[in-house]
Design a protein around this motif. Sequence first.
Motif, short mmCIF file in Angstrom:
data_model
loop_
_atom_site.label_atom_id
_atom_site.label_comp_id
_atom_site.label_asym_id
_atom_site.label_seq_id
_atom_site.Cartn_x
_atom_site.Cartn_y
_atom_site.Cartn_z
N ASP A 70 10.45 -13.21 12.58
CA ASP A 70 11.17 -12.87 13.41
C ASP A 70 9.99 -13.33 14.34
N HIS A 88 20.63 -11.06 9.14
CA HIS A 88 20.51 -11.28 10.93
C HIS A 88 20.07 -9.36 11.47
N GLU A 109 27.61 -7.45 16.88
CA GLU A 109 28.04 -8.99 16.59
C GLU A 109 29.50 -8.84 17.62
N ASP A 123 28.39 -22.39 20.92
CA ASP A 123 26.81 -22.38 20.64
C ASP A 123 26.38 -21.10 20.82
N SER A 125 23.90 -17.44 20.24
CA SER A 125 23.06 -16.89 20.02
C SER A 125 23.01 -15.65 21.65
N HIS A 126 22.03 -14.42 20.37
CA HIS A 126 22.15 -13.37 21.44
C HIS A 126 20.37 -12.52 20.93
N THR A 127 20.14 -12.55 22.07
CA THR A 127 18.41 -11.46 21.57
C THR A 127 18.67 -9.40 21.88
N GLU B 75 14.38 -18.79 27.02
CA GLU B 75 14.04 -18.54 25.60
C GLU B 75 12.64 -18.93 25.03
N ARG B 95 23.16 -22.46 28.47
CA ARG B 95 21.53 -22.98 28.19
C ARG B 95 21.47 -23.89 29.01
N GLY B 132 24.46 -19.26 25.51
CA GLY B 132 25.11 -19.99 24.73
C GLY B 132 25.87 -21.12 25.60
#
Lengths: 138, 138
Positions: A70, A88, A109, A123, A125-127, B75, B95, B132
């Motif tokens: 990671d 994940h 999630e 599309d 993603s996440h942090t 990112e 993004r 995204g």
Amino acid sequence: MTDSTARVSPGVPGTRPTRQRRAVSEVLSSFEDFRSAQEIHTLLGQRGESVGLATVYRTLQLLADAGEVDVLRSEEGEAIYRRCSATHHHHLVCRSCGATVEVEGPAVERWTAGIAAEHGFSDISHTLEIFGTCPACS
Amino acid sequence: MTDSTARVSPGVPGTRPTRQRRAVSEVLSSFEDFRSAQEIHTLLGQRGESVGLATVYRTLQLLADAGEVDVLRSEEGEAIYRRCSATHHHHLVCRSCGATVEVEGPAVERWTAGIAAEHGFSDISHTLEIFGTCPACS
DNA sequence: AGATCGATGAGAACGCTTGTCAACTCGCCG
DNA sequence: CGGCGAGTTGACAAGCGTTCTCATCGATCT
Ligand SMILES: [Zn+2]
Ligand SMILES: [Zn+2]
Ligand SMILES: [Zn+2]
Ligand SMILES: [Zn+2]
């Protein structure tokens, strides 16, 4: 193309097991907390398994792409790495000693996916990282 | 010291209203998306309100310390800034164009607090950002 | 206006990361 | 077993975002 044998591993870049890659991988396994590339490079030197800094970066990138480690950014923007489980998850990190706990949460999630869909984003993603002081450091 | 009037603003560093600080603040107000310091610097130049790059960085830091702007890391690790509402919230960021939506979620706040407590961590903070592609950029 | 001290800008310095490229190694084949 | 070829390495330079330095400027107070 007319060859019937489909050899995948050989010939594909990023697949050769070398001393350097094994060394980086082993150092990663020997730590529970997130470490920067430069720390790993130094640790390798101390172990007598000297590896070029550029190679450390390249190897970490390979491992990251392969999902074996990671990567996250410290608050100062430095990239830090840690060997993690394949599924994940997120992290609960101690600000003072660096101890890390992997945490999961289907609810989170679902929530992020829902929010994104709600606004038409794709599309995704996440942090998500949680910082605090662990019991031992209190 | 024996003076009865408690003058706070004068004498305290980081409080002088200058053309440059006003300019940076105005540019921030004119955008909805997260922007990097360098983008802001370029934008200022285009507006004819030229401000030194170092000053842009200094001003953004002041605003961030004052809680007037949110800072997060792209990112790629670059710091990006945006004027945000005062209450605690998170971000849904495109993004490709940087378009940003502020999102809130009591459920998430409760979840992070719960996880932290469960592991005995105290003095908790957390980061949660969703990246995204926005509808316009799809 | 004059003094004072924070603020500014140009450029150097800095730290992390990536690119360059000749030398090298591993695996494969003859 | 020795040679071949493509992937890999390491020393160094370059790139990039950010911070520091310091001489000069300017806002505020007297
Ligand atoms: Zn701890
Ligand atoms: Zn998640
Ligand atoms: Zn967009
Ligand atoms: Zn929150």
